[in-house]
Design a protein around this motif. Structure first.
Motif, PDB file in Angstrom:
ATOM      1  N   LYS A 106      -3.441   1.420  -7.496  1.00 40.16           N
ATOM      2  CA  LYS A 106      -4.862   1.735  -7.574  1.00 40.16           C
ATOM      3  C   LYS A 106      -5.118   3.152  -8.068  1.00 40.16           C
ATOM      4  O   LYS A 106      -5.942   3.364  -8.969  1.00 40.16           O
TER       5      LYS A 106
ATOM      6  N   LEU B 133      -3.571   0.780  -3.110  1.00 39.76           N
ATOM      7  CA  LEU B 133      -3.181  -0.627  -3.216  1.00 39.76           C
ATOM      8  C   LEU B 133      -2.123  -0.807  -4.307  1.00 39.76           C
ATOM      9  O   LEU B 133      -2.260  -0.304  -5.417  1.00 39.76           O
TER      10      LEU B 133
ATOM     11  N   HIS C 183       0.865  -1.185   0.000  1.00 40.92           N
ATOM     12  CA  HIS C 183       0.000   0.000   0.000  1.00 40.92           C
ATOM     13  C   HIS C 183       0.894   1.225   0.000  1.00 40.92           C
ATOM     14  O   HIS C 183       1.841   1.329   0.785  1.00 40.92           O
TER      15      HIS C 183
END
Length: 799
Positions: free
Chosen positions: A276, A252, A246
């Protein structure tokens, strides 16, 4: 409760107890059948396998004699013969044990052997227990039924499991049906792979599983249609285990590496990153090795960075009204940057002839924020200067030549300190040689180099931007004398530097400059030895005095631009150099004497150096007079306030502990000019303690932001700490810390824990990395968290 319910419950309880007893008996029997030996002192595995790699594996047994021993037999010349056990069959390094055997003979030749009843098969790299076994001597193939097996390619690498049936070919290829396999010890089976078919080929070092299901402590977690895994250190194409993390600004982060073993001397690691909040980020590492060349090429690519557009808008709102010309230029570069992010790095070495070699180092990024934004592996901070250099080298017994093209891509992030763009050298030509004269009593040395310097004026337009050529020629004669306890080396040198300059600022000086300087130096030293006894040990101690005299008349031209010259830190070795600057643009005019004393301590038996202490002192017979620019700040202070005192100590406390310290002081108050302290503890591979402190006064001349009136503005001061140590037998800690003591912020911190068992390990890491300076110069950081599970024995493709 009625009678029937009571009897049913009792029967169910008894059946459950029977299952537990059978399971315990089976579980206890498996380690013994596999040759497992418990050893509480055997590390994290708590045991080992017997005879996992004894003897030599002979693949072709066709003409190797077969020896059979049994308690009784019914033999026939043609047909089937019966043997009664216990039966032992040996053939070279093979050994079979069974209760019963049937032998098929045709034309006086033994064709097949069928064994049943507690069949045990032993061969280097293979251990098999089965209900029955069928041995075809013509094909040299072995067929077996329900079995327990173990294979290994070395004493440390093994894999075991069970199978409903299987076959082993003459080449050692093992094919198993409905198999379970793991690399865990039999008593600590944490994970297991169950597959409809498994092929194990120790000859090529790889295994294949079809329709595998991954079980963790008996719980199914993952299904794949097909998977390959290594049996030894040899590498093979395939997916490596992923990493999950992370990022504080990216969210992520999933990393799934794919390794392509193109050839034994070529490979390619392709690593897709899913971030992400940013998108898909792809990194590639290609490596190659040939008889005459080696190198690697690394590429990074992101088609579209979702956060980069938001960053552009944020920086535009913050710095749109800034009056700083560097900030405006950095903002323009940022706004013109493409949406895609791209970087490549290529290193190549070629040795094509006995005296010739070629090196290339090429680095490029698409924008100034690439390294600070994306999760790349850099120990501390991010690079500011990206080297691009091509070098051809020639070297023989007397001559050394270099032809080079050198340039830098300088990164100018708007949210970090501004830096000066260094000069390019296009080209740099260097030729040096040394020839012995008059029966090797006189040595003539000659060096010439030509450079053309250029620098972009996009940034730092207020600084000197002169460009042009420099031709530097140095020739010298030295007459060395080496005696039994010392040496004397007088030398006379002529140093000539000529400049042809362009783009001079008004009042900046002449366009053509020539400097011819004679240099006289004398280097002399001695070495004395004695034996001393300290405690119960005898040591050899040396005393090595050294004297170095240097005379350089004033030939300095202050209007010469500083292309590649900067003041050298006052380390002991630099007190014996002809110049206090790294290049010929500045030449120290001096009349000075350097005195030093070095003492070494060696163990008498092994001649291991345990202690080396040195001290040097500079005596100035006349003040230094170099230049008045800021780059000469340190030399001016030395000239005005006195000569430096330099000391170094290297101490090996024992084979595991090492300490080094180096310091320089100057003027009548002995102010500190530089200090380096390094303490190392490294008793084993997974144990490390390193504490280092670095300080250089006025060592950061190229920082343009901040308050120049601050005494520490130009200082460099760093504290570095690295730790690697086991907290328990299975839990290991790793940590790295780097702190900028002058700017009062940490560059990077990372902490990690790794938990190891015999067949798997779990790694976790937390990192904080400096990314930029805020509006009031407060440090901004990016945080990252990573977790990785490694199954030992199945993740060695890139180790």
């Amino acid at each position: 409760m009625n009678r029937y319910q009571h009897n049913a419950r009792c029967l169910g309880f008894a059946f459950l107890c029977l299952l537990i007893v059978l399971f315990v008996k089976t579980a206890c029997a498996i380690p013994g059948k596999l040759g497992w030996v418990d050893n509480p002192e055997g590390g994290i595995c708590k045991g080992y396998f017997l005879d996992s790699f004894a003897g030599t594996d002979t693949l072709n047994f066709k003409h190797v004699p077969l020896h059979i021993h049994s308690e009784g037999a019914e033999l026939t010349v043609h047909g089937i013969s019966q043997l009664k056990g216990p039966i032992t069959i040996t053939q070279s390094s093979r050994k079979l044990l069974a209760d019963r055997a049937c032998l098929l003979t045709e034309d006086h030749q033994l064709k097949t052997v069928q064994l049943s009843g507690h069949v045990h098969y032993r061969q280097p790299g293979c251990w098999l227990d089965s209900d029955y076994l069928y041995w075809d001597l013509d094909k040299q193939s072995i067929y077996f039924g329900r079995s327990l097996f173990r294979i290994s390619s070395s004493k440390q690498r093994w894999l075991w499991g069970t199978a409903v049936s299987g076959v082993r070919s003459m080449q050692g290829r093992l094919k198993l049906e409905d198999a379970n396999l793991t690399t865990c010890p039999p008593e600590q089976t944490s994970w297991m792979i169950r597959a409809s078919q498994v092929i194990l080929n120790p000859k090529i070092g790889w295994g294949y599983a079809y329709h595998p299901r991954f079980y963790w402590h008996g719980v199914p977690l993952l299904y794949l249609p097909y998977v390959t895994f290594p049996l030894d250190k040899r590498r093979k194409t395939g997916l490596l285990f992923p990493t999950i993390g992370h990022l504080s600004d990216g969210g992520l982060h999933i990393v799934i590496p794919f390794y392509w073993n193109i050839a034994p001397n070529y490979d390619w690691l392709i690593t897709p990153h899913f971030i992400k909040n940013r998108g898909i980020f792809l990194s590639n590492l290609f490596r190659y090795l040939t008889p005459h060349a080696s190198g690697q090429a690394q590429f990074y690519f992101m088609f579209h960075d979702s956060l980069f557009q938001a960053f552009k808008a944020d920086m535009s709102s913050q710095f749109a009204l800034s009056q700083d010309i560097d900030k405006q230029q950095s903002l323009a570069r940022l706004l013109n940057a493409h949406d895609y992010r791209l970087s490549f790095s290529i290193q190549h070495h070629l040795h094509w002839a006995p005296h010739w070699s070629f090196n290339a180092d090429v680095n490029w990024v698409s924008d100034d924020y690439f390294y600070s934004d994306l999760p790349l592996k850099y120990n501390f901070g991010s690079p500011t200067y990206l080297l691009n250099q091509f070098t051809a080298n020639f070297q023989d017994k007397f001559w050394k030549g270099v032809a080079q093209l050198q340039s830098y891509q300088t990164l100018h992030p708007i949210n970090q300190n501004s830096v000066i763009t260094p000069y390019q050298r296009l080209p740099h030509l260097h030729l040096a040689g040394e020839l012995p004269l008059w029966k090797h009593r006189i040595y003539w040395q000659w060096m010439t180099e030509y450079d053309y310097f250029n620098r972009s004026s996009l940034f730092n337009t207020a600084t000197e931007t002169s460009i042009g050529s420099r031709w530097h020629i140095v020739t010298s004669l030295r007459i060395p004398y080496y005696g039994a306890n010392g040496f004397i080396i007088p030398r006379i040198t002529l140093d000539n530097a000529a400049y042809w300059l362009h783009n001079r600022l008004p009042g900046g000086g002449l366009d053509h400059i020539n400097r011819l300087t004679p240099i006289l130096d004398l280097d002399a030293g001695s070495s004395l030895e004695r034996s001393i006894v300290y405690g119960k040990r005898t040591y050899l101690q040396t005393l090595e005095p050294r004297l170095f005299y240097l005379l350089i008349p004033k030939r300095e031209r202050e209007d010469v631009p500083l292309f590649d010259s900067y003041p050298l830190p006052l380390y002991l070795m630099n007190l014996f150099s002809l110049n206090h600057f790294s290049g010929p643009d500045r030449l120290t005019n001096t009349n000075r004497l350097t005195l030093s004393m070095t003492s070494r301590l060696f163990t008498q038996r092994s001649m291991y150096e345990t202690l080396r202490a040195s001290v040097g002192y500079l005596i100035l017979f006349r003040p230094l007079n170099i230049c008045t620019t800021s780059e000469c700040k340190l030399m001016e202070e030395i000239a005005q306030n006195g000569a430096p005192l330099v000391g170094e100590i290297n101490y090996s406390i024992n084979p595991n502990w090492h300490a080094n310290i180096s310091a320089a002081f100057y003027d009548e108050h002995y102010h500190l000019q530089h200090l380096t302290g390094d303490l190392n503890y490294h008793p084993a591979k997974n144990r490390l303690l390193r504490l280092r402190y670095d300080f250089i006064r006025n060592g950061n001349e190229w920082v343009l932001s901040g308050n120049p009136n601050e005494p520490s503005h130009y200082n460099i001061s760093y504290i570095t700490l690295s730790l690697r140590f086991p907290m328990t037998e299975r839990l290991h800690f790793t940590g790295d810390f780097n702190y900028n003591a002058d700017q009062h912020y940490s560059e990077q911190m990372s902490y990690g824990l790794q938990y190891d068992t015999c067949c798997w390990s779990l790694r976790g890491m937390i990192a904080r990395k400096f990314s930029s300076l805020g509006l009031v110069h407060e440090p901004q950081y990016r945080y990252s968290y990573y977790l990785q599970l490694q199954l030992k024995g199945l993740t060695r493709a890139f180790s």
